[in-house]
Design a protein around this motif. Structure first.
Motif, PDB file in Angstrom:
ATOM      1  N   ILE A 267      78.246  73.459  69.179  1.00 61.41           N
ATOM      2  CA  ILE A 267      78.538  74.701  69.888  1.00 61.41           C
ATOM      3  C   ILE A 267      77.931  74.573  71.273  1.00 61.41           C
ATOM      4  O   ILE A 267      76.727  74.303  71.421  1.00 61.41           O
ATOM      5  N   ALA A 268      78.763  74.758  72.303  1.00 62.00           N
ATOM      6  CA  ALA A 268      78.321  74.619  73.689  1.00 62.00           C
ATOM      7  C   ALA A 268      78.922  75.743  74.522  1.00 62.00           C
ATOM      8  O   ALA A 268      79.845  76.437  74.088  1.00 62.00           O
ATOM      9  N   SER A 269      78.416  75.896  75.712  1.00 62.04           N
ATOM     10  CA  SER A 269      78.932  76.903  76.632  1.00 62.04           C
ATOM     11  C   SER A 269      80.294  76.471  77.158  1.00 62.04           C
ATOM     12  O   SER A 269      80.513  75.305  77.462  1.00 62.04           O
ATOM     13  N   ALA A 270      81.202  77.432  77.285  1.00 64.28           N
ATOM     14  CA  ALA A 270      82.538  77.140  77.799  1.00 64.28           C
ATOM     15  C   ALA A 270      82.500  76.801  79.288  1.00 64.28           C
ATOM     16  O   ALA A 270      83.395  76.135  79.795  1.00 64.28           O
ATOM     17  N   ASP A 271      81.461  77.263  79.968  1.00 69.54           N
ATOM     18  CA  ASP A 271      81.309  76.972  81.395  1.00 69.54           C
ATOM     19  C   ASP A 271      79.920  76.376  81.626  1.00 69.54           C
ATOM     20  O   ASP A 271      78.964  77.100  81.913  1.00 69.54           O
ATOM     21  N   PRO A 272      79.789  75.042  81.492  1.00 70.39           N
ATOM     22  CA  PRO A 272      78.465  74.421  81.614  1.00 70.39           C
ATOM     23  C   PRO A 272      77.823  74.605  82.988  1.00 70.39           C
ATOM     24  O   PRO A 272      76.613  74.482  83.125  1.00 70.39           O
ATOM     25  N   GLN A 273      78.603  74.921  84.023  1.00 75.38           N
ATOM     26  CA  GLN A 273      78.066  75.098  85.376  1.00 75.38           C
ATOM     27  C   GLN A 273      77.501  76.501  85.601  1.00 75.38           C
ATOM     28  O   GLN A 273      76.847  76.756  86.606  1.00 75.38           O
ATOM     29  N   SER A 274      77.765  77.414  84.666  1.00 77.11           N
ATOM     30  CA  SER A 274      77.331  78.800  84.815  1.00 77.11           C
ATOM     31  C   SER A 274      75.810  78.899  84.707  1.00 77.11           C
ATOM     32  O   SER A 274      75.168  78.124  84.010  1.00 77.11           O
ATOM     33  N   ILE A 275      75.258  79.909  85.368  1.00 78.45           N
ATOM     34  CA  ILE A 275      73.816  80.127  85.299  1.00 78.45           C
ATOM     35  C   ILE A 275      73.395  80.557  83.898  1.00 78.45           C
ATOM     36  O   ILE A 275      72.258  80.358  83.489  1.00 78.45           O
ATOM     37  N   SER A 276      74.320  81.151  83.147  1.00 75.71           N
ATOM     38  CA  SER A 276      73.985  81.591  81.790  1.00 75.71           C
ATOM     39  C   SER A 276      74.336  80.544  80.731  1.00 75.71           C
ATOM     40  O   SER A 276      74.194  80.799  79.545  1.00 75.71           O
ATOM     41  N   ALA A 277      74.755  79.360  81.165  1.00 74.18           N
ATOM     42  CA  ALA A 277      75.065  78.290  80.208  1.00 74.18           C
ATOM     43  C   ALA A 277      73.787  77.776  79.576  1.00 74.18           C
ATOM     44  O   ALA A 277      72.769  77.617  80.235  1.00 74.18           O
ATOM     45  N   LYS A 278      73.872  77.511  78.289  1.00 77.99           N
ATOM     46  CA  LYS A 278      72.722  77.018  77.534  1.00 77.99           C
ATOM     47  C   LYS A 278      73.002  75.632  76.993  1.00 77.99           C
ATOM     48  O   LYS A 278      74.132  75.173  76.954  1.00 77.99           O
ATOM     49  N   ALA A 279      71.946  74.999  76.542  1.00 84.12           N
ATOM     50  CA  ALA A 279      72.087  73.658  75.967  1.00 84.12           C
ATOM     51  C   ALA A 279      72.900  73.725  74.679  1.00 84.12           C
ATOM     52  O   ALA A 279      72.761  74.672  73.899  1.00 84.12           O
ATOM     53  N   PRO A 280      73.747  72.736  74.453  1.00 84.13           N
ATOM     54  CA  PRO A 280      74.540  72.720  73.213  1.00 84.13           C
ATOM     55  C   PRO A 280      73.637  72.550  71.988  1.00 84.13           C
ATOM     56  O   PRO A 280      72.564  71.957  72.069  1.00 84.13           O
ATOM     57  N   VAL A 281      74.100  73.093  70.881  1.00 85.29           N
ATOM     58  CA  VAL A 281      73.418  72.910  69.595  1.00 85.29           C
ATOM     59  C   VAL A 281      74.403  72.253  68.643  1.00 85.29           C
ATOM     60  O   VAL A 281      75.613  72.425  68.776  1.00 85.29           O
ATOM     61  N   GLU A 282      73.882  71.498  67.684  1.00 87.28           N
ATOM     62  CA  GLU A 282      74.777  70.818  66.756  1.00 87.28           C
ATOM     63  C   GLU A 282      74.080  70.528  65.444  1.00 87.28           C
ATOM     64  O   GLU A 282      72.861  70.559  65.351  1.00 87.28           O
ATOM     65  N   PHE A 283      74.901  70.279  64.433  1.00 85.05           N
ATOM     66  CA  PHE A 283      74.391  69.735  63.177  1.00 85.05           C
ATOM     67  C   PHE A 283      75.369  68.698  62.668  1.00 85.05           C
ATOM     68  O   PHE A 283      76.557  68.733  62.994  1.00 85.05           O
ATOM     69  N   THR A 284      74.859  67.766  61.887  1.00 82.78           N
ATOM     70  CA  THR A 284      75.676  66.765  61.214  1.00 82.78           C
ATOM     71  C   THR A 284      75.270  66.769  59.748  1.00 82.78           C
ATOM     72  O   THR A 284      74.105  66.541  59.439  1.00 82.78           O
ATOM     73  N   LYS A 285      76.245  67.072  58.897  1.00 83.88           N
ATOM     74  CA  LYS A 285      75.969  67.139  57.463  1.00 83.88           C
ATOM     75  C   LYS A 285      77.115  66.507  56.694  1.00 83.88           C
ATOM     76  O   LYS A 285      78.237  66.438  57.173  1.00 83.88           O
ATOM     77  N   SER A 286      76.828  66.116  55.478  1.00 85.56           N
ATOM     78  CA  SER A 286      77.843  65.544  54.609  1.00 85.56           C
ATOM     79  C   SER A 286      78.749  66.648  54.070  1.00 85.56           C
ATOM     80  O   SER A 286      78.261  67.700  53.637  1.00 85.56           O
ATOM     81  N   VAL A 287      80.049  66.399  54.082  1.00 85.15           N
ATOM     82  CA  VAL A 287      80.997  67.394  53.562  1.00 85.15           C
ATOM     83  C   VAL A 287      80.838  67.591  52.058  1.00 85.15           C
ATOM     84  O   VAL A 287      81.289  68.598  51.516  1.00 85.15           O
ATOM     85  N   THR A 288      80.178  66.651  51.407  1.00 82.58           N
ATOM     86  CA  THR A 288      79.994  66.771  49.953  1.00 82.58           C
ATOM     87  C   THR A 288      79.115  67.966  49.594  1.00 82.58           C
ATOM     88  O   THR A 288      79.145  68.428  48.459  1.00 82.58           O
ATOM     89  N   GLN A 289      78.348  68.480  50.555  1.00 83.21           N
ATOM     90  CA  GLN A 289      77.511  69.655  50.311  1.00 83.21           C
ATOM     91  C   GLN A 289      78.331  70.932  50.178  1.00 83.21           C
ATOM     92  O   GLN A 289      77.843  71.916  49.628  1.00 83.21           O
ATOM     93  N   TRP A 290      79.538  70.944  50.706  1.00 83.11           N
ATOM     94  CA  TRP A 290      80.310  72.180  50.782  1.00 83.11           C
ATOM     95  C   TRP A 290      81.509  72.227  49.850  1.00 83.11           C
ATOM     96  O   TRP A 290      82.225  73.228  49.815  1.00 83.11           O
ATOM     97  N   PHE A 291      81.786  71.154  49.132  1.00 87.53           N
ATOM     98  CA  PHE A 291      82.966  71.122  48.259  1.00 87.53           C
ATOM     99  C   PHE A 291      82.560  70.855  46.812  1.00 87.53           C
ATOM    100  O   PHE A 291      81.630  70.088  46.545  1.00 87.53           O
TER     101      PHE A 291
END
Length: 198
Positions: A144-168
């Protein structure tokens, strides 16, 4: 009102996919992410999709002119060349096709959702939600990242990486509660980043 909610929850069909089909898994997860993010108050921004559709329509119209021109092949050779890149269209087909590919490559990349900022929010930018599920891998990455990275209100992106086996389940049914919790946690992490930096 509570009875209606319980009735709807009991009649809701579970989301199911073929666990052997990589694209099917990613598609189901991406659809669920879109549903979760929009339910959290981020309205979907369809401008990029609309631009792609408009360019696609222009490409199709040019291709239809070339296909259904009222002369047979040897006689319509000049017209076909014109549709591809010469007179009378001056390369419109090639230019629009290239423009469409450029938008997909440069702007969209792996994006599954563009949003506006929630109404009443102090943040002036929406989100770009991106996902990856490499072929022959079970590791799903959500960013998840800001749609306008140049904006003053833009924040650092956040992410996760997980195995799909946890959700099915073994039958390919998505355990929505677990997936919802993980995606919601990522959205909350992005919101906390916004509050911390102010």
């Amino acid at each position: 009102m509570q009875e209606k909610k319980e009735e709807m929850a009991s009649t809701k069909t579970p989301k199911k996919t073929n666990l052997l089909d990589h694209n099917s898994i990613k598609h189901l997860l991406d659809e669920s992410v879109t549903e979760i993010v929009t339910s959290k108050g981020f309205p979907e921004d369809n401008r990029m999709s609309n631009i792609r559709l408009l360019i696609g329509v222009v490409i199709i119209v040019i291709a239809l002119f070339a296909q259904f021109y009222n002369k047979k092949f040897p006689e319509n050779r000049n017209f076909l060349l014109g549709c591809i890149g010469l007179y009378p269209f001056r390369g419109v087909y090639v230019v629009f096709n290239g423009l469409l590919q450029l938008i997909i490559y440069m702007k969209e990349k792996n994006a599954i959702l563009f949003t506006y900022a929630p109404s009443g929010s102090f943040n002036s930018t929406g989100l770009i939600v991106t996902s990856k599920l490499p072929r022959f891998s079970d590791m799903y990455t959500l960013i998840i990242a800001s749609a306008d990275p140049q904006s003053i209100s833009a924040k650092a992106p956040v992410e996760f990486t997980k195995s799909v086996t946890q959700w099915f389940t073994k039958d390919g049914v998505l355990v929505e509660g677990l997936f919802w919790k993980d995606v919601e946690g990522l959205i909350n992490e992005y919101a906390k980043e916004t509050k911390k930096s102010k």
